[in-house]
Write a protein that holds these residues in place. Structure first.
Motif, short mmCIF file in Angstrom:
data_model
loop_
_atom_site.label_atom_id
_atom_site.label_comp_id
_atom_site.label_asym_id
_atom_site.label_seq_id
_atom_site.Cartn_x
_atom_site.Cartn_y
_atom_site.Cartn_z
N LEU A 190 33.83 -31.96 45.92
CA LEU A 190 33.02 -33.14 45.62
C LEU A 190 32.84 -33.28 44.12
O LEU A 190 32.39 -32.34 43.44
N ARG A 191 33.16 -34.45 43.59
CA ARG A 191 32.97 -34.76 42.17
C ARG A 191 32.00 -35.93 42.07
O ARG A 191 32.15 -36.93 42.79
N VAL A 192 31.02 -35.80 41.17
CA VAL A 192 30.01 -36.82 41.00
C VAL A 192 30.12 -37.39 39.59
O VAL A 192 30.24 -36.64 38.62
N TYR A 193 30.06 -38.72 39.48
CA TYR A 193 30.21 -39.37 38.18
C TYR A 193 29.11 -40.40 37.95
O TYR A 193 28.74 -41.15 38.87
N ASP A 194 28.64 -40.43 36.72
CA ASP A 194 27.72 -41.47 36.27
C ASP A 194 28.56 -42.65 35.80
O ASP A 194 29.38 -42.52 34.88
N VAL A 195 28.38 -43.80 36.47
CA VAL A 195 29.18 -44.98 36.12
C VAL A 195 28.28 -46.11 35.63
O VAL A 195 28.62 -47.29 35.76
N SER A 196 27.11 -45.75 35.10
CA SER A 196 26.14 -46.76 34.66
C SER A 196 26.66 -47.60 33.51
O SER A 196 26.21 -48.73 33.30
N THR A 197 27.59 -47.05 32.74
CA THR A 197 28.22 -47.78 31.66
C THR A 197 29.67 -48.06 32.03
O THR A 197 30.42 -47.14 32.38
N LEU A 198 30.05 -49.33 31.95
CA LEU A 198 31.40 -49.70 32.33
C LEU A 198 32.42 -49.01 31.41
O LEU A 198 32.36 -49.15 30.19
N GLY A 199 33.31 -48.27 31.99
CA GLY A 199 34.31 -47.51 31.23
C GLY A 199 34.67 -46.26 32.00
O GLY A 199 34.52 -46.19 33.23
N THR A 200 35.17 -45.24 31.32
CA THR A 200 35.57 -44.00 31.99
C THR A 200 34.35 -43.30 32.56
O THR A 200 33.37 -43.07 31.85
N PRO A 201 34.36 -42.96 33.85
CA PRO A 201 33.22 -42.29 34.46
C PRO A 201 32.87 -40.97 33.76
O PRO A 201 33.76 -40.25 33.29
N LYS A 202 31.57 -40.67 33.72
CA LYS A 202 31.09 -39.45 33.07
C LYS A 202 30.71 -38.42 34.14
O LYS A 202 29.99 -38.73 35.08
N ALA A 203 31.21 -37.18 33.97
CA ALA A 203 30.93 -36.12 34.94
C ALA A 203 29.44 -35.91 35.07
O ALA A 203 28.70 -35.80 34.07
N ALA A 204 28.96 -35.84 36.33
CA ALA A 204 27.53 -35.67 36.58
C ALA A 204 27.26 -34.63 37.66
O ALA A 204 26.17 -34.59 38.23
N GLY A 205 28.25 -33.76 37.93
CA GLY A 205 28.05 -32.71 38.92
C GLY A 205 29.28 -32.50 39.78
O GLY A 205 30.20 -33.33 39.80
N TYR A 206 29.28 -31.38 40.50
CA TYR A 206 30.41 -31.09 41.39
C TYR A 206 29.99 -30.02 42.39
O TYR A 206 28.99 -29.31 42.20
N PHE A 207 30.80 -29.90 43.44
CA PHE A 207 30.69 -28.77 44.37
C PHE A 207 32.10 -28.42 44.82
O PHE A 207 32.80 -29.25 45.40
N ASN A 208 32.53 -27.20 44.51
CA ASN A 208 33.86 -26.73 44.91
C ASN A 208 33.83 -26.24 46.35
O ASN A 208 33.26 -25.20 46.66
N THR A 209 34.47 -27.01 47.24
CA THR A 209 34.44 -26.67 48.67
C THR A 209 35.63 -25.81 49.09
O THR A 209 35.61 -25.23 50.18
N TRP A 210 36.67 -25.74 48.27
CA TRP A 210 37.95 -25.14 48.70
C TRP A 210 38.12 -23.75 48.12
O TRP A 210 37.83 -23.49 46.95
N SER A 211 38.62 -22.84 48.95
CA SER A 211 39.03 -21.51 48.51
C SER A 211 40.27 -21.13 49.29
O SER A 211 40.36 -21.39 50.50
#
Length: 482
Positions: free
Chosen positions: A421-442
Motif C-alpha cells: 500500500l502506497r499513500v500519496y498527498d495529492v492536495s497540490t496538482l502535480g506529482t503526488p507526494k509520499a505520505a505513508g506506506y505498508f509493505n505487505t509482501w515478503s
C-alpha cells in the motif's frame, strides 16, 4: 484486475501444457544452441540465484509478457511452471521448463542470461520450442523482488486487521455498514463482519455455479457484483449478513465486467468482452436495471487490445482506461434520453488499466496507471477534455506494478503489488507526494513466486479505513495517520 495474468497465459501457454516430460527433445532450446556471442557473460558471475524474481519478456513479434521466476523458497518455478533445468556457473545463467502440450507436443521454455548488472538483475534471451524447434524468441529482463532500500514494514499506516480467505484469492472488496464483501472469482462472495476491524469475522459465503466474480460496487442497500462472463449479479443488502443475490442482469450475453461506476441513477459497466464497450444501465429500480445504451469509445479498436478496464464518472463525464488507447473522457449528459454518449477527448499516453477521478483545487483531475512492467502513475488535468494535460508523473519500480487506486479527498491510496500500500498527498496538482506506506509482501510468505502480479492487488476506502485485497494474505484493513 484480471488483464495481465490472462495475457501472460496467452503469451507463454497458447499451445497448452501438461505434465513435465524430461525426455522431450530440447534441440534449439538448449543453452548451446542459443547465440550469446555478443553478450558479456563474465558479468553473470555476480548473480545470486535466490528468492523470487519478476521478469519481463518481449518477443520479436512485439508481444510482451511479464512473469516470474522462483528460485526459493519452495520448489523452483519458471513462469509458474516447474523448473526442470537450472544451470548457473560463473559464465552461464540458463533456466528451462519442459511441459507437454494438450496435443502431445513437447514444449520447452528456455531463459539464457546475456549479462548481469547486479546480483539480482539479469538480461538475456528467451526461447519457446515445440518438439525442439523454435516457435518464438525474444529477450527478457529479470529483477529480484525485494523491499525498497531503507524502508521499514510501515510508515504512517497501521494494519488493523487481516484474514485469509477460506478458499481462493480475492479479486475485490467493498465495505459498508460494518461489513466487508470480498469477491473471490470461482469461490464466490465472502461476507465479513468488520465492526471491530482488528478482528474481521466471516459471517457468510455464497458460491455461484459457473460464475467467477471480478469486482463490486455498493449503492445504498444494493451490491452489484461483476462477473467474468455472466454480467452482473445483484444483491439485496437488507440483510447485510446474508445478502440476497438471486437476481442477475446481462447474464445471457456472456458479458465480462472489469469495472463499475455510478452517478445518480446510472450504472456504468466496463466490459472488455464480448463487445469491448461501456454498458450504461438505469438503476432507478436497483434490483431491476434497464439498458440505456451500449457505448464503444470512439476510435478504440478491440483488435489492437484497446479494451475498457477502469471506469469512473463525475459531473456527467465518463472517464475510461482503455489500455493502449489511453484515458478517454465522454459527455454523458442526458444520456438517458439521447442514448448518445459523445467523446470529448482523450489522453493517449502510456497504456492504462486503472484510474481515479476527483477535483483537486477545483480542477478535474485524473490519476491513471497500469499493471504493465515499468508502469508509472500519471496526473492529468482534464478540465478541458479536448486538451488533456499531464501535470505530474510518479515512476514506479518496474518489478512492482500498479493494481488499483482509491481517492479519498486529497489522499490517494495505491495498491502497488509487491510494494504494498502506497499513500500519496495529492492536495497540490502535480506529482503526488509520499505520505505513508505498508509493505505487505515478503518472499517467505507461503505461495509466493507464482506470477508477476502478486501482493496488494486493489484498495477500497470507506468509513475512514482502507480495505485492501492481497493475493496471498487475503483481506487487509488499514488506518492511515497523516
Amino acid at each position: 484486475m484480471n488483464r495481465l495474468p490472462l495475457l501472460a497465459a496467452t503469451v507463454f501457454l497458447a499451445v497448452g501444457c501438461g505434465n513435465s516430460d524430461d525426455t522431450a527433445p530440447k534441440a534449439e532450446c538448449q543453452v548451446e544452441a542459443i547465440d550469446l556471442s555478443g553478450c558479456d557473460r563474465s558479468t553473470l558471475s555476480i548473480v545470486q540465484p535466490e528468492g523470487i524474481w519478476n521478469t519481463n519478456v518481449i518477443f520479436e513479434d512485439g508481444v510482451v509478457g511479464p512473469s516470474s521466476i522462483r528460485f526459493s523458497p519452495g520448489d523452483p518455478l519458471l513462469i509458474g511452471l516447474s523448473m526442470t533445468t537450472k544451470q548457473i556457473t560463473p559464465d552461464t545463467f540458463f533456466l528451462a521448463s519442459d511441459v507437454t502440450a494438450s496435443d502431445g507436443s513437447a514444449l520447452r521454455y528456455a531463459f539464457s542470461g546475456c549479462k548481469a548488472s547486479g546480483p539480482g538483475q539479469v538480461q538475456g534471451v528467451v526461447r519457446v520450442c515445440v518438439n525442439g524447434a523454435t516457435s518464438r524468441q525474444g529477450t527478457f529482463t529479470s529483477t529480484r523482488v525485494a523491499r525498497r532500500e531503507g524502508e521499514a514494514v510501515s510508515d504512517r499506516v497501521e494494519l488493523l486487521g487481516e484474514v485469509r480467505l477460506p478458499k481462493g484469492r480475492p479479486t475485490g472488496v467493498v465495505a459498508a455498514g460494518g461489513y466487508a464483501y470480498v469477491m473471490a472469482r470461482e469461490e464466490g462472495l465472502f461476507v465479513y463482519d468488520v465492526k471491530d476491524p482488528a478482528h474481521p469475522t466471516l459471517v457468510s459465503q455464497q458460491k455461484y455455479d459457473g460464475e467467477a466474480l471480478t469486482t463490486g460496487l455498493i449503492s445504498g442497500t444494493t451490491l452489484y457484483l461483476g462477473t467474468y462472463a455472466k454480467g452482473l449479479r445483484i444483491c439485496d443488502l437488507t440483510n447485510p449478513v446474508v445478502p440476497d443475490c438471486t437476481k442477475t442482469v446481462l447474464a445471457d450475453v456472456t458479458v465480462r465486467v472489469d469495472g463499475l461506476a455510478k452517478e445518480g441513477n446510472l450504472l456504468y459497466v466496463a466490459s472488455p468482452r464480448p463487445r469491448s464497450d461501456i454498458i450504461v444501465l438505469d438503476v432507478t429500480q436497483p434490483a431491476a436495471p434497464s439498458l440505456v445504451v451500449r457505448y464503444t469509445v470512439e476510435g478504440t479498436s478491440a483488435s489492437l487490445g484497446e479494451y475498457p478496464y477502469g471506469v469512473a464518472v463525475q459531473d456527467r463525464r465518463l472517464y475510461v482506461s482503455n489500455w493502449s488507447y489511453g484515458v478517454s473522457v465522454t459527455d454523458v449528459t442526458n444520456v438517458e434520453t439521447t442514448k448518445a454518449p459523445k467523446l470529448m477527448g482523450r489522453f493517449g499516453g502510456t497504456s492504462t488499466s486503472t484510474l481515479a477521478v476527483g477535483k483537486i483545487g477545483g480542477v478535474s483531475t485524473v490519476f491513471q496507471g497500469s499493471d504493465a512492467w515499468g508502469s508509472s502513475l500519471l496526473v492529468l488535468d482534464a478540465s478541458r477534455p479536448e486538451a488533456i494535460v499531464q501535470r505530474g508523473e510518479l515512476n514506479l519500480r518496474p518489478e512492482a506494478s500498479l493494481g488499483g487506486m482509491a481517492l479519498s479527498g486529497t489522499t490517494l491510496y495505491v495498491a502497488n503489488y509487491q510494494d504494498g500500500l502506497r499513500v500519496y498527498d495529492v492536495s497540490t496538482l502535480g506529482t503526488p507526494k509520499a505520505a505513508g506506506y505498508f509493505n505487505t509482501w515478503s518472499e517467505t510468505d507461503a505461495g509466493r513466486g507464482l506470477a508477476y502480479l502478486e501482493g496488494l492487488q486493489g484498495v477500497h476506502a470507506a468509513d475512514g479505513l482502507v480495505y485492501g485485497w492481497e493475493t496471498t494474505r487475503g483481506l487487509l484493513i488499514f488506518r492511515h495517520t497523516p
